[in-house]
Design an enzyme around this catalytic site. Structure first.
Site, short mmCIF file in Angstrom:
data_model
loop_
_atom_site.label_atom_id
_atom_site.label_comp_id
_atom_site.label_asym_id
_atom_site.label_seq_id
_atom_site.Cartn_x
_atom_site.Cartn_y
_atom_site.Cartn_z
N ARG A 139 3.92 -8.80 -3.09
CA ARG A 139 2.89 -7.98 -3.75
C ARG A 139 1.54 -8.70 -3.76
NH1 ARG A 139 2.48 -7.20 -9.95
NH2 ARG A 139 0.89 -5.58 -10.16
N HIS A 197 -1.74 -7.02 -2.18
CA HIS A 197 -2.87 -6.65 -3.03
C HIS A 197 -4.15 -7.41 -2.68
CE1 HIS A 197 -0.90 -4.35 -6.56
NE2 HIS A 197 -0.20 -4.18 -5.45
N TRP A 257 14.17 -0.54 -7.02
CA TRP A 257 14.33 0.61 -6.13
C TRP A 257 15.70 0.60 -5.44
CZ3 TRP A 257 9.71 -1.76 -7.05
CH2 TRP A 257 8.60 -0.97 -7.30
N ASP A 261 6.92 7.28 -3.80
CA ASP A 261 8.15 7.06 -3.02
C ASP A 261 8.71 8.39 -2.54
OD1 ASP A 261 8.19 4.24 -3.52
OD2 ASP A 261 9.06 4.61 -5.49
#
Length: 364
Positions: free
Chosen positions: A116, A120, A287, A316
Site C-alpha cells: 500500500r 499510494h 478480502w 471490488d
C-alpha cells in the site's frame, strides 16, 4: 589515449577485472568493453547491447586499427566516440536494501502495508500535472506533511517507520526507490510474480511538492469528484495516471493480500475468523482467507461473494459488474498465470509514474 590493438586494451581489461565497469558508447549505443567480439564484417568490431548495472563508468577516447583485411590497402583509423555514463543509483546498496526488506517483511508479516505504501506514493500521478515534481507520482513525497496526513494515507505512518532503519543503513537509496522496492519485494516473497523493477528515482524534499489530497481511490460513495458509480470513479482516478481497464483490474488484484480496518478506512469489520489471531496486529477484515499469499483468490472470492467474513468493497464489486472490467476479472478467475503476467506489467508501470531518474535507471 590512443591505441592500435586488435584486442581489448590491457588497461580496459584491468579496469573490468578490478571490479569497475567500463562502457564504450558508439553511434549512441551503450556497450560494455568486455563483450568485444568480431562481427560479420572484418573491417570493424561490433558490440552487443547491454543492460546497464554499474555505478559511475568512465573511458577515455580510443582509436582502434581495423581487423585483419583481405587486402592491405590503406584504411583510415576508425574512431570510437566515448563519454562518461553515470548510473542512477548505488547498485550495491540497492541489493543490500532488498535483502534487508525481504528479512523485514518475512519476519513482521508487513507485506500488505508496504504494498500500500508503494501504491499510494506513486498513485498520486497526474499525467496532465506538468513537469516533475508537480505531476506527483513515485517521488517519496508520501513521507512528508501534509501528504502523509491525507485521509487515504491513514495508517501508513507505521509503514514509513518500519522501513526507516533500512533507509538509514542505505543512505544512497532514495525514499522513492525504497518504497517501490518494498512494495515489489512484498509481492514477490508472498508468492507473486517476479517484477522487473528499475531504480534511480529522485526524491522530493520540500513539503510544497507534496501531491494534493483526493488523487487516490475511494472505496465507495460519495466519490470526491462526483462519479456516479464505482467503475466511473476507478476510471477517473486511474485514467488520470494513464492506466487502462486491464491495468485497473489487474492492480485491483493486489487486494488478494491485506485487510481493511474501520478505524483507518471506515470500511470492514473489526475482526473476523481470518484475522482475529493475526499474524501481526489482530483484527480487520480481509478480502481473502489466506491474506498473506499473493494469488488470484481475490477474483474468485469477489466473483461468488459467499463468505460474510470476507470483504467486498463497492470498487471490488465493480470489476465484475462493469462490462468493460468484467472480461479481465473473469480471465483472472480462470487463469492465475494470466493474472500474474498482467499484474507484473501494471505494477512496474505504476511504480515508475512521475519518476525523475537521477541518471540511467538500473535493475538489480
Amino acid at each position: 589515449g590512443r591505441f592500435r590493438p586488435r584486442f581489448v586494451p590491457p588497461r580496459i581489461c584491468s579496469a573490468v577485472n578490478s571490479g569497475s565497469t567500463v562502457w564504450i558508447i558508439k553511434s549512441s549505443t551503450v556497450q560494455p568493453a568486455w563483450f568485444l567480439h568480431r562481427p560479420q564484417s572484418r573491417n570493424t568490431y561490433s558490440l552487443p547491447r547491454p543492460r546497464i548495472e554499474g555505478t559511475t563508468m568512465q573511458l577515455s577516447q580510443t582509436r582502434c586499427k581495423p581487423a585483419r583485411c583481405a587486402s592491405r590497402r590503406a584504411d583510415p583509423l576508425r574512431r570510437t566516440r566515448t563519454m562518461v555514463v553515470r548510473a542512477a543509483a548505488n547498485v550495491e546498496q540497492l541489493r543490500s536494501a532488498k535483502v534487508a526488506l525481504e528479512t523485514l517483511i518475512k519476519s513482521s508479516s508487513c507485506h500488505p502495508i508496504v504494498i500500500r505504501l508503494g501504491f499510494h506514493d506513486s498513485g498520486t500521478y497526474n499525467k496532465e500535472g506538468g513537469s516533475w515534481p508537480k505531476a506527483g507520482g513515485a517521488t517519496g513525497s508520501i513521507r512528508l506533511k501534509p501528504e502523509i496526513g491525507h485521509g487515504s494515507n491513514r495508517g501508513l505512518e507505521a509503514a514509513i517507520v518500519l522501513v526507516e532503519a533500512i533507509k538509514e543503513a542505505h543512505p544512497d537509496v532514495s525514499y522513492a526507490d525504497l518504497y517501490q522496492m518494498a512494495s515489489a519485494v512484498a509481492v514477490e516473497v508472498a508468492g507473486g510474480p517476479k517484477l522487473a523493477m528499475r531504480y534511480g528515482r529522485r526524491d522530493v524534499n520540500d513539503p510544497e511538492d507534496c501531491s494534493r489530497e483526493g488523487y487516490l481511490p475511494t472505496a465507495g460513495q460519495p466519490f470526491p469528484e462526483g462519479s456516479s458509480s464505482a467503475a466511473q470513479h476507478l476510471r477517473y482516478i486511474f485514467g488520470r495516471m494513464g492506466l487502462n481497464d486491464q491495468e485497473i483490474v489487474a492492480l485491483s488484484g493486489a487486494h488478494t493480500m491485506g485487510r481493511a480496518r474501520p478505524d483507518r478506512s471506515g470500511w470492514g469489520k473489526e475482526s473476523t475468523k481470518y484475522t482475529k489471531d493475526g499474524p501481526g496486529n489482530p483484527g480487520g477484515q480481509s478480502w481473502t482467507a489466506d491474506w498473506l499469499t499473493f494469488n488470484n483468490a481475490y477474483f474468485k472470492e469477489v466473483a461468488v461473494q459467499d463468505d460474510d467474513d470476507l470483504l467486498v468493497l463497492p470498487t471490488d464489486a465493480a470489476v465484475f459488474e462493469d462490462a468493460g472490467f468484467r472480461p479481465f476479472a473473469e480471465k483472472y478467475v480462470a487463469d492465475e498465470a494470466a493474472f500474474f503476467a498482467d499484474y507484473a506489467e501494471a505494477h512496474v508501470k505504476l511504480s515508475e509514474l512521475g519518476a525523475e531518474w537521477d541518471g540511467e535507471p538500473v535493475s538489480i
